[in-house]
Write a protein that holds these residues in place. Structure first.
Motif, PDB file in Angstrom:
ATOM      1  N   PHE A  59       0.810  -1.215   0.000  1.00 12.65           N
ATOM      2  CA  PHE A  59       0.000   0.000   0.000  1.00 12.65           C
ATOM      3  C   PHE A  59       0.846   1.269   0.000  1.00 12.65           C
ATOM      4  CE2 PHE A  59      -3.002  -3.172   1.064  1.00 12.65           C
ATOM      5  CZ  PHE A  59      -4.270  -2.676   0.824  1.00 12.65           C
ATOM      6  N   ALA A  60       2.133   1.149   0.336  1.00 12.82           N
ATOM      7  CA  ALA A  60       3.013   2.320   0.338  1.00 12.82           C
ATOM      8  C   ALA A  60       3.207   2.878  -1.065  1.00 12.82           C
ATOM      9  CB  ALA A  60       4.365   1.953   0.950  1.00 12.82           C
ATOM     10  N   GLU A  61       2.855   2.102  -2.082  1.00 11.43           N
ATOM     11  CA  GLU A  61       3.052   2.524  -3.470  1.00 11.43           C
ATOM     12  C   GLU A  61       1.737   2.774  -4.199  1.00 11.43           C
ATOM     13  OE1 GLU A  61       5.350  -0.542  -5.254  1.00 11.43           O
ATOM     14  OE2 GLU A  61       7.081  -0.288  -3.914  1.00 11.43           O
ATOM     15  N   TYR A  62       0.611   2.581  -3.527  1.00 12.46           N
ATOM     16  CA  TYR A  62      -0.683   2.683  -4.204  1.00 12.46           C
ATOM     17  C   TYR A  62      -1.205   4.109  -4.299  1.00 12.46           C
ATOM     18  CZ  TYR A  62      -1.188  -2.420  -3.943  1.00 12.46           C
ATOM     19  OH  TYR A  62      -1.033  -3.771  -4.074  1.00 12.46           O
ATOM     20  N   GLY A  63      -0.742   4.987  -3.427  1.00  9.50           N
ATOM     21  CA  GLY A  63      -1.242   6.357  -3.432  1.00  9.50           C
ATOM     22  C   GLY A  63      -2.704   6.472  -3.058  1.00  9.50           C
ATOM     23  N   LEU A  64      -3.155   5.647  -2.123  1.00 10.91           N
ATOM     24  CA  LEU A  64      -4.570   5.652  -1.749  1.00 10.91           C
ATOM     25  C   LEU A  64      -4.945   6.831  -0.862  1.00 10.91           C
ATOM     26  CD1 LEU A  64      -5.202   1.866  -0.988  1.00 10.91           C
ATOM     27  CD2 LEU A  64      -5.771   3.132  -3.059  1.00 10.91           C
ATOM     28  N   TRP A  65      -3.968   7.357  -0.117  1.00  9.31           N
ATOM     29  CA  TRP A  65      -4.260   8.437   0.821  1.00  9.31           C
ATOM     30  C   TRP A  65      -3.384   9.648   0.528  1.00  9.31           C
ATOM     31  CZ3 TRP A  65      -3.467   3.332   2.606  1.00  9.31           C
ATOM     32  CH2 TRP A  65      -4.639   2.670   3.020  1.00  9.31           C
ATOM     33  N   GLU A  66      -3.920  10.814   0.803  1.00 12.32           N
ATOM     34  CA  GLU A  66      -3.167  12.049   0.655  1.00 12.32           C
ATOM     35  C   GLU A  66      -2.315  12.293   1.897  1.00 12.32           C
ATOM     36  OE1 GLU A  66      -5.712  15.285  -0.235  1.00 12.32           O
ATOM     37  OE2 GLU A  66      -6.547  14.385  -2.063  1.00 12.32           O
ATOM     38  N   HIS A  67      -1.123  12.873   1.685  1.00 10.36           N
ATOM     39  CA  HIS A  67      -0.212  13.119   2.797  1.00 10.36           C
ATOM     40  C   HIS A  67       0.280  14.565   2.737  1.00 10.36           C
ATOM     41  CE1 HIS A  67       0.253   8.863   4.064  1.00 10.36           C
ATOM     42  NE2 HIS A  67      -0.016   8.632   2.789  1.00 10.36           N
ATOM     43  N   ASP A  68       0.257  15.232   3.894  1.00 13.10           N
ATOM     44  CA  ASP A  68       0.777  16.593   4.005  1.00 13.10           C
ATOM     45  C   ASP A  68       1.482  16.724   5.349  1.00 13.10           C
ATOM     46  OD1 ASP A  68      -1.250  16.833   5.925  1.00 13.10           O
ATOM     47  OD2 ASP A  68      -2.640  17.729   4.486  1.00 13.10           O
ATOM     48  N   GLU A  69       1.764  17.961   5.748  1.00 11.89           N
ATOM     49  CA  GLU A  69       2.500  18.172   6.991  1.00 11.89           C
ATOM     50  C   GLU A  69       1.711  17.742   8.224  1.00 11.89           C
ATOM     51  OE1 GLU A  69       0.285  21.931   5.945  1.00 11.89           O
ATOM     52  OE2 GLU A  69       1.566  20.469   4.900  1.00 11.89           O
ATOM     53  N   ASN A  70       0.393  17.557   8.085  1.00 14.38           N
ATOM     54  CA  ASN A  70      -0.421  17.135   9.218  1.00 14.38           C
ATOM     55  C   ASN A  70      -0.621  15.616   9.294  1.00 14.38           C
ATOM     56  OD1 ASN A  70      -0.935  19.824  10.111  1.00 14.38           O
ATOM     57  ND2 ASN A  70      -2.445  20.048   8.462  1.00 14.38           N
ATOM     58  N   SER A  71      -0.112  14.908   8.318  1.00 14.20           N
ATOM     59  CA  SER A  71      -0.274  13.450   8.314  1.00 14.20           C
ATOM     60  C   SER A  71       0.552  12.820   9.440  1.00 14.20           C
ATOM     61  CB  SER A  71       0.165  12.870   6.968  1.00 14.20           C
ATOM     62  OG  SER A  71      -0.636  13.375   5.918  1.00 14.20           O
ATOM     63  N   PRO A  72      -0.013  11.838  10.154  1.00 12.81           N
ATOM     64  CA  PRO A  72       0.724  11.219  11.266  1.00 12.81           C
ATOM     65  C   PRO A  72       1.912  10.384  10.815  1.00 12.81           C
ATOM     66  CG  PRO A  72      -1.349  10.078  10.892  1.00 12.81           C
ATOM     67  CD  PRO A  72      -1.380  11.310  10.029  1.00 12.81           C
ATOM     68  N   ILE A  73       1.848   9.865   9.582  1.00 12.35           N
ATOM     69  CA  ILE A  73       2.963   9.106   9.016  1.00 12.35           C
ATOM     70  C   ILE A  73       3.084   9.467   7.537  1.00 12.35           C
ATOM     71  CG2 ILE A  73       2.845   7.151  10.619  1.00 12.35           C
ATOM     72  CD1 ILE A  73       1.253   5.632   8.486  1.00 12.35           C
ATOM     73  N   SER A  74       4.242   9.182   6.977  1.00 12.29           N
ATOM     74  CA  SER A  74       4.452   9.427   5.554  1.00 12.29           C
ATOM     75  C   SER A  74       3.907   8.250   4.752  1.00 12.29           C
ATOM     76  CB  SER A  74       5.946   9.600   5.268  1.00 12.29           C
ATOM     77  OG  SER A  74       6.639   8.381   5.483  1.00 12.29           O
ATOM     78  N   GLU A  75       3.817   8.456   3.436  1.00 13.30           N
ATOM     79  CA  GLU A  75       3.345   7.365   2.581  1.00 13.30           C
ATOM     80  C   GLU A  75       4.278   6.164   2.668  1.00 13.30           C
ATOM     81  OE1 GLU A  75       1.204   7.010  -1.719  1.00 13.30           O
ATOM     82  OE2 GLU A  75       2.943   8.327  -1.600  1.00 13.30           O
ATOM     83  N   GLN A  76       5.575   6.408   2.746  1.00 15.45           N
ATOM     84  CA  GLN A  76       6.540   5.309   2.852  1.00 15.45           C
ATOM     85  C   GLN A  76       6.349   4.533   4.151  1.00 15.45           C
ATOM     86  OE1 GLN A  76      10.618   6.549   2.734  1.00 15.45           O
ATOM     87  NE2 GLN A  76      11.435   4.463   2.854  1.00 15.45           N
ATOM     88  N   GLN A  77       6.000   5.230   5.223  1.00 16.81           N
ATOM     89  CA  GLN A  77       5.844   4.574   6.519  1.00 16.81           C
ATOM     90  C   GLN A  77       4.616   3.674   6.591  1.00 16.81           C
ATOM     91  OE1 GLN A  77       6.059   8.192   8.921  1.00 16.81           O
ATOM     92  NE2 GLN A  77       7.956   7.436   9.883  1.00 16.81           N
ATOM     93  N   ILE A  78       3.699   3.816   5.649  1.00 16.49           N
ATOM     94  CA  ILE A  78       2.541   2.911   5.618  1.00 16.49           C
ATOM     95  C   ILE A  78       3.020   1.460   5.536  1.00 16.49           C
ATOM     96  CG2 ILE A  78       0.598   2.126   4.201  1.00 16.49           C
ATOM     97  CD1 ILE A  78       0.054   5.040   3.515  1.00 16.49           C
ATOM     98  N   GLY A  79       4.045   1.229   4.744  1.00 18.03           N
ATOM     99  CA  GLY A  79       4.573  -0.122   4.589  1.00 18.03           C
ATOM    100  C   GLY A  79       5.254  -0.668   5.828  1.00 18.03           C
ATOM    101  N   GLU A  80       5.520   0.191   6.800  1.00 18.96           N
ATOM    102  CA  GLU A  80       6.155  -0.239   8.046  1.00 18.96           C
ATOM    103  C   GLU A  80       5.126  -0.561   9.127  1.00 18.96           C
ATOM    104  OE1 GLU A  80       8.534   3.128   8.968  1.00 18.96           O
ATOM    105  OE2 GLU A  80       9.897   2.868   7.274  1.00 18.96           O
ATOM    106  N   CYS A  81       3.862  -0.268   8.868  1.00 20.38           N
ATOM    107  CA  CYS A  81       2.822  -0.443   9.882  1.00 20.38           C
ATOM    108  C   CYS A  81       2.466  -1.920  10.066  1.00 20.38           C
ATOM    109  CB  CYS A  81       1.574   0.333   9.496  1.00 20.38           C
ATOM    110  SG  CYS A  81       1.732   2.124   9.667  1.00 20.38           S
TER     111      CYS A  81
END
Length: 249
Positions: A59-81
């Motif tokens: 899912f770290a590569e799917y771009g399913l969620w938007e990420h900005d400075e308020n996001s609790p984790i980065s898109e890359q960190q999704i794969g670490e969850c």
């Protein structure tokens, strides 16, 4: 908390794997809850599962969620969850071990959400039910007012679907629900505008009358509860229900 059927104990291998987990990474009571009740579904909403560090990696590569400075984790960190739960709608409940944050990844929304839980002194398997209720409140903005129940995944559950035809002089589903409760007083009942659930320990399951669909009746039962199931089935058929299908689950 009402337990729908006999919990299925974790295997020795699963217990050994849990023993190696870092307790501080997970919400209070989560590991103890799993050890006592096994995997299953809480209040018909959230599937309580063993930790899974693999499912979100793609899912770290799917771009399913938007990420900005308020996001609790980065898109890359999704794969670490590590996923510890999923909803019936496909949302993920996960922990990010490096940040020790509890993360909600919604199936039908654009932003990942951090869940903040207050520290509690109590630490037991019942604590996790309170944690799940708080997660529900934060995610949906409301509290669940109905009775608390947990449905273990036994692997020996069966179900029967029936249809109650509509027409003149026919019972409605609410009328059938009232008759059923009078004939077979349930151990627990939950009723709202959409459905009525009648729980029976002798079934190891429940009767669900789907008000939203107006005609559907379903009986969920353990395979070793055959006699109690047959009594319930014959009673429902005698009240005008038609059997549709029966399967194992």
């Amino acid at each position: 908390m009402y337990i729908v059927s006999q919990p299925k104990p974790l295997s020795d291998c699963q217990n050994q794997a849990l023993a190696k987990e870092d307790v501080t990474v997970y919400p209070q009571g989560y590991l103890r809850f799993l050890r006592r009740f096994g995997e299953g579904t809480y209040r018909g909403w959230l599937n309580v599962q063993l930790p899974d560090a693999e499912v979100l990696k793609p899912f770290a590569e799917y771009g399913l969620w938007e990420h900005d400075e308020n996001s609790p984790i980065s898109e890359q960190q999704i794969g670490e969850c590590i996923v510890i739960g999923t909803t019936v709608d496909g949302d993920f409940l996960a922990v990010h071990p490096q940040t020790a944050r509890l993360i909600w990844l919604p199936r039908h929304a654009e932003h990942v959400k951090a869940i903040s839980l207050q520290a509690r002194e109590q630490e037991d398997e019942g604590m996790y039910a309170l944690v799940l209720d708080e997660i529900y409140r934060q995610v949906y903005g409301i509290s669940q007012g109905e009775s608390i129940y947990y449905e273990p995944w036994t692997g020996t559950r069966s179900h029967l679907f029936l249809r109650l035809p509509q027409g003149q002089d026919q019972l409605t589903l609410p009328e059938l629900a009232d008759l059923c409760q009078n004939e077979f007083p349930p151990d627990l009942s939950i009723e709202n505008a959409y459905a009525c659930f009648l729980f029976y320990r002798q079934l190891g399951g429940y009767v669900r009358l789907n008000y939203a669909y107006q005609q559907e009746v379903a009986v969920f039962y353990e395979q070793d509860a055959g006699q109690a199931f047959e009594v319930m089935e014959q009673w429902l058929l005698s009240k005008g229900c038609d059997a549709i299908s029966e399967n194992n689950r």
